[in-house]
Design a protein around this motif. Structure first.
Motif, PDB file in Angstrom:
ATOM      1  N   HIS A  79      20.770 -20.310  19.069  1.00 21.00           N
ATOM      2  CA  HIS A  79      19.691 -20.041  20.016  1.00 21.00           C
ATOM      3  C   HIS A  79      19.200 -18.615  19.797  1.00 21.00           C
ATOM      4  CE1 HIS A  79      20.630 -23.757  22.094  1.00 21.00           C
ATOM      5  NE2 HIS A  79      21.903 -23.405  22.017  1.00 21.00           N
ATOM      6  N   VAL A  80      17.882 -18.465  19.623  1.00 28.01           N
ATOM      7  CA  VAL A  80      17.296 -17.152  19.422  1.00 28.01           C
ATOM      8  C   VAL A  80      16.232 -16.908  20.481  1.00 28.01           C
ATOM      9  CG1 VAL A  80      17.817 -16.846  16.978  1.00 28.01           C
ATOM     10  CG2 VAL A  80      15.800 -18.130  17.634  1.00 28.01           C
ATOM     11  N   ARG A  81      16.142 -15.650  20.875  1.00 27.47           N
ATOM     12  CA  ARG A  81      15.193 -15.227  21.912  1.00 27.47           C
ATOM     13  C   ARG A  81      14.372 -14.084  21.330  1.00 27.47           C
ATOM     14  NH1 ARG A  81      15.084 -14.635  27.917  1.00 27.47           N
ATOM     15  NH2 ARG A  81      14.227 -12.577  28.371  1.00 27.47           N
ATOM     16  N   PHE A  82      13.070 -14.217  21.362  1.00 25.42           N
ATOM     17  CA  PHE A  82      12.164 -13.207  20.840  1.00 25.42           C
ATOM     18  C   PHE A  82      11.513 -12.491  22.011  1.00 25.42           C
ATOM     19  CE2 PHE A  82      12.265 -16.924  18.043  1.00 25.42           C
ATOM     20  CZ  PHE A  82      12.787 -16.352  16.885  1.00 25.42           C
ATOM     21  N   GLU A  83      11.522 -11.167  21.987  1.00 25.62           N
ATOM     22  CA  GLU A  83      10.970 -10.370  23.071  1.00 25.62           C
ATOM     23  C   GLU A  83       9.957  -9.363  22.518  1.00 25.62           C
ATOM     24  OE1 GLU A  83      15.007 -10.362  25.824  1.00 25.62           O
ATOM     25  OE2 GLU A  83      14.394  -8.502  24.842  1.00 25.62           O
ATOM     26  N   SER A  84       8.759  -9.370  23.080  1.00 24.42           N
ATOM     27  CA  SER A  84       7.694  -8.472  22.648  1.00 24.42           C
ATOM     28  C   SER A  84       7.204  -7.647  23.826  1.00 24.42           C
ATOM     29  CB  SER A  84       6.522  -9.280  22.072  1.00 24.42           C
ATOM     30  OG  SER A  84       5.438  -8.423  21.759  1.00 24.42           O
ATOM     31  N   GLY A  85       7.006  -6.367  23.600  1.00 24.01           N
ATOM     32  CA  GLY A  85       6.459  -5.501  24.637  1.00 24.01           C
ATOM     33  C   GLY A  85       4.961  -5.654  24.793  1.00 24.01           C
ATOM     34  N   THR A  86       4.321  -6.331  23.848  1.00 21.91           N
ATOM     35  CA  THR A  86       2.878  -6.560  23.854  1.00 21.91           C
ATOM     36  C   THR A  86       2.627  -8.065  23.865  1.00 21.91           C
ATOM     37  OG1 THR A  86       2.582  -4.578  22.509  1.00 21.91           O
ATOM     38  CG2 THR A  86       0.734  -6.095  22.588  1.00 21.91           C
ATOM     39  N   GLU A  87       1.559  -8.481  24.517  1.00 27.34           N
ATOM     40  CA  GLU A  87       1.217  -9.903  24.566  1.00 27.34           C
ATOM     41  C   GLU A  87       1.131 -10.489  23.156  1.00 27.34           C
ATOM     42  OE1 GLU A  87      -2.240 -12.894  26.292  1.00 27.34           O
ATOM     43  OE2 GLU A  87      -2.534 -10.725  26.424  1.00 27.34           O
ATOM     44  N   VAL A  88       1.683 -11.685  22.981  1.00 25.89           N
ATOM     45  CA  VAL A  88       1.660 -12.385  21.696  1.00 25.89           C
ATOM     46  C   VAL A  88       0.479 -13.356  21.706  1.00 25.89           C
ATOM     47  CG1 VAL A  88       2.920 -13.985  20.212  1.00 25.89           C
ATOM     48  CG2 VAL A  88       4.137 -12.118  21.373  1.00 25.89           C
ATOM     49  N   THR A  89      -0.364 -13.258  20.674  1.00 23.04           N
ATOM     50  CA  THR A  89      -1.533 -14.133  20.587  1.00 23.04           C
ATOM     51  C   THR A  89      -1.255 -15.383  19.761  1.00 23.04           C
ATOM     52  OG1 THR A  89      -2.382 -12.817  18.743  1.00 23.04           O
ATOM     53  CG2 THR A  89      -3.154 -12.244  20.965  1.00 23.04           C
ATOM     54  N   SER A  90      -0.308 -15.313  18.805  1.00 21.33           N
ATOM     55  CA  SER A  90       0.124 -16.508  18.075  1.00 21.33           C
ATOM     56  C   SER A  90       1.489 -16.230  17.450  1.00 21.33           C
ATOM     57  CB  SER A  90      -0.888 -16.912  17.000  1.00 21.33           C
ATOM     58  OG  SER A  90      -0.875 -15.991  15.938  1.00 21.33           O
ATOM     59  N   ALA A  91       2.290 -17.290  17.326  1.00 22.85           N
ATOM     60  CA  ALA A  91       3.633 -17.145  16.740  1.00 22.85           C
ATOM     61  C   ALA A  91       4.046 -18.475  16.115  1.00 22.85           C
ATOM     62  CB  ALA A  91       4.640 -16.728  17.800  1.00 22.85           C
ATOM     63  N   THR A  92       4.513 -18.401  14.860  1.00 23.65           N
ATOM     64  CA  THR A  92       4.961 -19.579  14.141  1.00 23.65           C
ATOM     65  C   THR A  92       6.279 -19.285  13.456  1.00 23.65           C
ATOM     66  OG1 THR A  92       2.642 -20.107  13.700  1.00 23.65           O
ATOM     67  CG2 THR A  92       4.282 -21.309  12.426  1.00 23.65           C
ATOM     68  N   LEU A  93       7.186 -20.262  13.478  1.00 26.04           N
ATOM     69  CA  LEU A  93       8.506 -20.137  12.870  1.00 26.04           C
ATOM     70  C   LEU A  93       8.690 -21.285  11.893  1.00 26.04           C
ATOM     71  CD1 LEU A  93      11.768 -19.408  14.772  1.00 26.04           C
ATOM     72  CD2 LEU A  93      11.656 -21.387  13.299  1.00 26.04           C
ATOM     73  N   TRP A  94       9.111 -20.968  10.655  1.00 19.82           N
ATOM     74  CA  TRP A  94       9.410 -21.968   9.634  1.00 19.82           C
ATOM     75  C   TRP A  94      10.867 -21.808   9.243  1.00 19.82           C
ATOM     76  CZ3 TRP A  94       5.171 -18.805   9.500  1.00 19.82           C
ATOM     77  CH2 TRP A  94       3.914 -19.404   9.454  1.00 19.82           C
ATOM     78  N   GLU A  95      11.666 -22.866   9.357  1.00 15.10           N
ATOM     79  CA  GLU A  95      13.039 -22.809   8.897  1.00 15.10           C
ATOM     80  C   GLU A  95      13.088 -22.997   7.390  1.00 15.10           C
ATOM     81  OE1 GLU A  95      16.333 -24.465  11.191  1.00 15.10           O
ATOM     82  OE2 GLU A  95      14.843 -25.074  12.675  1.00 15.10           O
ATOM     83  N   GLU A  96      14.123 -22.453   6.756  1.00 18.27           N
ATOM     84  CA  GLU A  96      14.283 -22.546   5.311  1.00 18.27           C
ATOM     85  C   GLU A  96      14.156 -23.995   4.855  1.00 18.27           C
ATOM     86  OE1 GLU A  96      18.165 -22.008   2.826  1.00 18.27           O
ATOM     87  OE2 GLU A  96      17.291 -20.032   3.217  1.00 18.27           O
ATOM     88  N   GLY A  97      13.405 -24.208   3.802  1.00 21.06           N
ATOM     89  CA  GLY A  97      13.207 -25.547   3.271  1.00 21.06           C
ATOM     90  C   GLY A  97      11.977 -26.235   3.816  1.00 21.06           C
ATOM     91  N   GLU A  98      11.335 -25.656   4.812  1.00 17.34           N
ATOM     92  CA  GLU A  98      10.115 -26.239   5.371  1.00 17.34           C
ATOM     93  C   GLU A  98       8.905 -25.645   4.657  1.00 17.34           C
ATOM     94  OE1 GLU A  98      11.445 -27.077   9.951  1.00 17.34           O
ATOM     95  OE2 GLU A  98      10.454 -25.190   9.508  1.00 17.34           O
ATOM     96  N   GLY A  99       7.832 -26.424   4.561  1.00 16.55           N
ATOM     97  CA  GLY A  99       6.611 -25.938   3.910  1.00 16.55           C
ATOM     98  C   GLY A  99       5.746 -25.136   4.813  1.00 16.55           C
TER      99      GLY A  99
END
Length: 99
Positions: A79-99
């Motif tokens: 389980h991972v938690r991402f924290e940003s001090g600034t508003e996030v406008t877009s975010a994408t995560l690709w696991e190894e082996g994914e295109g």
């Protein structure tokens, strides 16, 4: 398949959570302004979050574009938690082996 992360405001920071089973690439675009970006982890569904160390040098920028390796991934995923001090406008995560 890429995962789109949705960040929600939580007090003074923007937060998104995901479960990963392999190394992953993360691309986060943030609103103008430079602020801190942190990643925390925990092995189970409950318990305390632990900061991931060391963080890469570029996480203070408006765009975070980096491949992360945690080293050990439990069978049920990490389980991972991402924290940003600034508003996030877009975010994408690709696991190894994914295109």
């Amino acid at each position: 398949m890429a995962k789109t992360l949705t960040f929600q405001k939580d007090g003074g920071i923007w937060v998104a959570e995901a479960t990963v089973a392999a190394d992953y690439h993360l691309r986060v675009e943030r609103a103008a302004g430079v602020s801190e970006f942190n990643i925390k982890q925990r092995a189970g569904d409950a318990g305390q979050w632990m900061p991931c160390m060391p963080m890469p040098y570029n996480v203070w920028e408006q765009v975070v574009d980096w491949t992360f390796r945690h080293g050990v991934y439990p069978a049920e995923g990490l389980h991972v938690r991402f924290e940003s001090g600034t508003e996030v406008t877009s975010a994408t995560l690709w696991e190894e082996g994914e295109g």
